[in-house]
Design a protein around this motif. Structure first.
Motif, PDB file in Angstrom:
ATOM      1  N   ILE A 186     -15.661  -2.528 -48.112  1.00  0.00           N
ATOM      2  CA  ILE A 186     -15.495  -3.935 -48.472  1.00  0.00           C
ATOM      3  C   ILE A 186     -15.285  -4.761 -47.206  1.00  0.00           C
ATOM      4  O   ILE A 186     -14.363  -4.481 -46.431  1.00  0.00           O
ATOM      5  CB  ILE A 186     -14.303  -4.110 -49.427  1.00  0.00           C
ATOM      6  CG1 ILE A 186     -14.527  -3.270 -50.689  1.00  0.00           C
ATOM      7  CG2 ILE A 186     -14.083  -5.579 -49.758  1.00  0.00           C
ATOM      8  CD1 ILE A 186     -13.306  -3.171 -51.588  1.00  0.00           C
ATOM      9  N   VAL A 187     -16.127  -5.753 -47.008  1.00  0.00           N
ATOM     10  CA  VAL A 187     -15.989  -6.672 -45.878  1.00  0.00           C
ATOM     11  C   VAL A 187     -15.279  -7.926 -46.372  1.00  0.00           C
ATOM     12  O   VAL A 187     -15.650  -8.492 -47.408  1.00  0.00           O
ATOM     13  CB  VAL A 187     -17.365  -7.040 -45.282  1.00  0.00           C
ATOM     14  CG1 VAL A 187     -17.243  -8.187 -44.278  1.00  0.00           C
ATOM     15  CG2 VAL A 187     -17.997  -5.826 -44.614  1.00  0.00           C
ATOM     16  N   VAL A 188     -14.268  -8.357 -45.616  1.00  0.00           N
ATOM     17  CA  VAL A 188     -13.516  -9.563 -45.963  1.00  0.00           C
ATOM     18  C   VAL A 188     -13.648 -10.563 -44.828  1.00  0.00           C
ATOM     19  O   VAL A 188     -13.320 -10.248 -43.675  1.00  0.00           O
ATOM     20  CB  VAL A 188     -12.016  -9.260 -46.185  1.00  0.00           C
ATOM     21  CG1 VAL A 188     -11.263 -10.516 -46.576  1.00  0.00           C
ATOM     22  CG2 VAL A 188     -11.830  -8.175 -47.224  1.00  0.00           C
ATOM     23  N   GLY A 189     -14.133 -11.774 -45.152  1.00  0.00           N
ATOM     24  CA  GLY A 189     -14.134 -12.860 -44.182  1.00  0.00           C
ATOM     25  C   GLY A 189     -12.717 -13.403 -44.090  1.00  0.00           C
ATOM     26  O   GLY A 189     -12.132 -13.762 -45.111  1.00  0.00           O
ATOM     27  N   TYR A 190     -12.172 -13.458 -42.876  1.00  0.00           N
ATOM     28  CA  TYR A 190     -10.755 -13.795 -42.742  1.00  0.00           C
ATOM     29  C   TYR A 190     -10.524 -14.759 -41.579  1.00  0.00           C
ATOM     30  O   TYR A 190     -11.017 -14.540 -40.478  1.00  0.00           O
ATOM     31  CB  TYR A 190      -9.950 -12.510 -42.506  1.00  0.00           C
ATOM     32  CG  TYR A 190      -8.478 -12.684 -42.708  1.00  0.00           C
ATOM     33  CD1 TYR A 190      -7.928 -12.645 -43.984  1.00  0.00           C
ATOM     34  CD2 TYR A 190      -7.633 -12.915 -41.639  1.00  0.00           C
ATOM     35  CE1 TYR A 190      -6.569 -12.819 -44.182  1.00  0.00           C
ATOM     36  CE2 TYR A 190      -6.272 -13.082 -41.826  1.00  0.00           C
ATOM     37  CZ  TYR A 190      -5.746 -13.031 -43.100  1.00  0.00           C
ATOM     38  OH  TYR A 190      -4.399 -13.210 -43.289  1.00  0.00           O
ATOM     39  N   ASP A 191      -9.749 -15.822 -41.861  1.00  0.00           N
ATOM     40  CA  ASP A 191      -9.426 -16.790 -40.811  1.00  0.00           C
ATOM     41  C   ASP A 191      -7.943 -17.154 -40.769  1.00  0.00           C
ATOM     42  O   ASP A 191      -7.545 -18.095 -40.095  1.00  0.00           O
ATOM     43  CB  ASP A 191     -10.270 -18.045 -40.962  1.00  0.00           C
ATOM     44  CG  ASP A 191      -9.994 -18.809 -42.254  1.00  0.00           C
ATOM     45  OD1 ASP A 191      -9.091 -18.417 -43.028  1.00  0.00           O
ATOM     46  OD2 ASP A 191     -10.692 -19.811 -42.488  1.00  0.00           O
ATOM     47  N   GLY A 192      -7.123 -16.410 -41.492  1.00  0.00           N
ATOM     48  CA  GLY A 192      -5.697 -16.677 -41.485  1.00  0.00           C
ATOM     49  C   GLY A 192      -5.236 -17.737 -42.470  1.00  0.00           C
ATOM     50  O   GLY A 192      -4.047 -17.962 -42.625  1.00  0.00           O
ATOM     51  N   SER A 193      -6.159 -18.382 -43.168  1.00  0.00           N
ATOM     52  CA  SER A 193      -5.811 -19.433 -44.126  1.00  0.00           C
ATOM     53  C   SER A 193      -5.288 -18.828 -45.432  1.00  0.00           C
ATOM     54  O   SER A 193      -5.426 -17.628 -45.675  1.00  0.00           O
ATOM     55  CB  SER A 193      -7.038 -20.302 -44.433  1.00  0.00           C
ATOM     56  OG  SER A 193      -7.990 -19.555 -45.178  1.00  0.00           O
ATOM     57  N   GLY A 207     -13.445 -11.776 -38.506  1.00  0.00           N
ATOM     58  CA  GLY A 207     -13.188 -13.175 -38.170  1.00  0.00           C
ATOM     59  C   GLY A 207     -14.354 -13.679 -37.345  1.00  0.00           C
ATOM     60  O   GLY A 207     -14.896 -12.950 -36.510  1.00  0.00           O
ATOM     61  N   VAL A 208     -14.759 -14.906 -37.583  1.00  0.00           N
ATOM     62  CA  VAL A 208     -15.917 -15.456 -36.883  1.00  0.00           C
ATOM     63  C   VAL A 208     -15.506 -16.732 -36.157  1.00  0.00           C
ATOM     64  O   VAL A 208     -14.980 -17.657 -36.773  1.00  0.00           O
ATOM     65  CB  VAL A 208     -17.078 -15.763 -37.853  1.00  0.00           C
ATOM     66  CG1 VAL A 208     -18.297 -16.266 -37.086  1.00  0.00           C
ATOM     67  CG2 VAL A 208     -17.443 -14.543 -38.690  1.00  0.00           C
ATOM     68  N   ILE A 209     -15.763 -16.753 -34.857  1.00  0.00           N
ATOM     69  CA  ILE A 209     -15.537 -17.988 -34.110  1.00  0.00           C
ATOM     70  C   ILE A 209     -16.878 -18.683 -33.928  1.00  0.00           C
ATOM     71  O   ILE A 209     -17.907 -18.034 -33.724  1.00  0.00           O
ATOM     72  CB  ILE A 209     -14.848 -17.743 -32.756  1.00  0.00           C
ATOM     73  CG1 ILE A 209     -15.663 -16.828 -31.852  1.00  0.00           C
ATOM     74  CG2 ILE A 209     -13.450 -17.202 -32.953  1.00  0.00           C
ATOM     75  CD1 ILE A 209     -15.125 -16.724 -30.438  1.00  0.00           C
ATOM     76  N   LYS A 210     -16.833 -19.990 -34.037  1.00  0.00           N
ATOM     77  CA  LYS A 210     -18.056 -20.773 -33.868  1.00  0.00           C
ATOM     78  C   LYS A 210     -18.253 -21.063 -32.384  1.00  0.00           C
ATOM     79  O   LYS A 210     -17.306 -21.435 -31.698  1.00  0.00           O
ATOM     80  CB  LYS A 210     -17.972 -22.072 -34.654  1.00  0.00           C
ATOM     81  CG  LYS A 210     -17.967 -21.849 -36.146  1.00  0.00           C
ATOM     82  CD  LYS A 210     -17.980 -23.163 -36.882  1.00  0.00           C
ATOM     83  CE  LYS A 210     -17.987 -22.905 -38.376  1.00  0.00           C
ATOM     84  NZ  LYS A 210     -18.054 -24.137 -39.140  1.00  0.00           N
ATOM     85  N   PRO A 211     -19.477 -20.890 -31.903  1.00  0.00           N
ATOM     86  CA  PRO A 211     -19.732 -21.194 -30.495  1.00  0.00           C
ATOM     87  C   PRO A 211     -19.629 -22.703 -30.252  1.00  0.00           C
ATOM     88  O   PRO A 211     -19.728 -23.509 -31.184  1.00  0.00           O
ATOM     89  CB  PRO A 211     -21.155 -20.691 -30.263  1.00  0.00           C
ATOM     90  CG  PRO A 211     -21.774 -20.629 -31.613  1.00  0.00           C
ATOM     91  CD  PRO A 211     -20.663 -20.423 -32.593  1.00  0.00           C
ATOM     92  N   ILE A 212     -19.457 -23.059 -28.996  1.00  0.00           N
ATOM     93  CA  ILE A 212     -19.398 -24.477 -28.630  1.00  0.00           C
ATOM     94  C   ILE A 212     -20.746 -25.108 -28.912  1.00  0.00           C
ATOM     95  O   ILE A 212     -21.798 -24.534 -28.614  1.00  0.00           O
ATOM     96  CB  ILE A 212     -19.012 -24.627 -27.147  1.00  0.00           C
ATOM     97  CG1 ILE A 212     -17.561 -24.207 -26.969  1.00  0.00           C
ATOM     98  CG2 ILE A 212     -19.219 -26.049 -26.672  1.00  0.00           C
ATOM     99  CD1 ILE A 212     -17.047 -24.303 -25.559  1.00  0.00           C
ATOM    100  N   ASP A 213     -20.714 -26.301 -29.469  1.00  0.00           N
ATOM    101  CA  ASP A 213     -21.922 -27.071 -29.774  1.00  0.00           C
ATOM    102  C   ASP A 213     -22.678 -27.374 -28.478  1.00  0.00           C
ATOM    103  O   ASP A 213     -22.095 -27.855 -27.511  1.00  0.00           O
ATOM    104  CB  ASP A 213     -21.522 -28.363 -30.486  1.00  0.00           C
ATOM    105  CG  ASP A 213     -22.706 -29.196 -30.937  1.00  0.00           C
ATOM    106  OD1 ASP A 213     -23.858 -28.748 -30.776  1.00  0.00           O
ATOM    107  OD2 ASP A 213     -22.467 -30.302 -31.448  1.00  0.00           O
ATOM    108  N   LYS A 216     -13.031  -6.853 -36.731  1.00  0.00           N
ATOM    109  CA  LYS A 216     -13.957  -7.226 -35.667  1.00  0.00           C
ATOM    110  C   LYS A 216     -14.027  -8.749 -35.583  1.00  0.00           C
ATOM    111  O   LYS A 216     -14.062  -9.428 -36.606  1.00  0.00           O
ATOM    112  CB  LYS A 216     -15.344  -6.654 -35.944  1.00  0.00           C
ATOM    113  CG  LYS A 216     -16.296  -6.805 -34.771  1.00  0.00           C
ATOM    114  CD  LYS A 216     -17.523  -5.933 -34.941  1.00  0.00           C
ATOM    115  CE  LYS A 216     -18.352  -5.952 -33.679  1.00  0.00           C
ATOM    116  NZ  LYS A 216     -19.507  -5.077 -33.786  1.00  0.00           N
ATOM    117  N   VAL A 217     -14.043  -9.252 -34.347  1.00  0.00           N
ATOM    118  CA  VAL A 217     -14.237 -10.679 -34.108  1.00  0.00           C
ATOM    119  C   VAL A 217     -15.699 -10.880 -33.731  1.00  0.00           C
ATOM    120  O   VAL A 217     -16.217 -10.187 -32.848  1.00  0.00           O
ATOM    121  CB  VAL A 217     -13.324 -11.203 -32.973  1.00  0.00           C
ATOM    122  CG1 VAL A 217     -13.606 -12.675 -32.689  1.00  0.00           C
ATOM    123  CG2 VAL A 217     -11.858 -10.991 -33.308  1.00  0.00           C
TER     124      VAL A 217
END
Length: 145
Positions: A6-13, A38-44, A88-89
């Motif tokens: 099971i994969v869980v998308g997680y951001d601490g919210s 957890g996924v970080i968005k790259p800089i625009d 994994k980040v």
């Protein structure tokens, strides 16, 4: 169907915490493994011209550190439940990265929280949960409460 990976998308919210609790509940039914991402968005790219490479590197380190902190807290919760857990980040578009990671670990289920953006905001921003429901190969569970 037994969900073993099971994969869980997680951001601490709070939404992510609710999704994690549900993933643990489902994983306990089949002694499954929980993969927290957890996924970080790259800089625009539009602002890259206005900041230095050093500032970009500092931003990325800070974001990765923040995500790792959230994910390590989540791992602790899963392991206290007696289940195997991994984290994994990743960096990029959240829905694409979660789907790609789920494919990589051969997950049976993706679990994410739902923020409940309405109407116009959803049109402008899109929704990770909506994208996952539409395009993921795996079963997707969206936790709304």
């Amino acid at each position: 169907m037994a969900f073993k990976k099971i994969v869980v998308g997680y951001d601490g919210s709070q939404y992510a915490n609710n999704a994690l609790k549900k993933a643990i509940e489902v994983a306990k039914c089949s002694n499954g493994e929980v993969y927290i991402v957890g996924v970080i968005k790259p800089i625009d790219f539009g602002i890259v011209d206005y900041i230095t490479p050093t500032e970009i590197e500092e931003y990325e380190k800070e974001e990765i550190s923040k995500e790792e902190k959230y994910l390590k807290e989540a791992i602790k919760i899963v392991k206290e439940s007696g289940l195997k857990a991994f984290y994994k980040v990743l960096e990029g578009d959240p829905s694409e990265e979660i789907m790609s990671y789920a494919d990589e670990v051969e997950a049976d289920l993706i679990v994410v929280g739902h923020r409940g953006l309405g109407g116009f905001k959803r049109l402008l921003l899109g929704s990770t949960s909506s994208e996952l429901v539409k395009y993921a190969k795996q079963t997707v569970l969206v936790v709304k409460s």
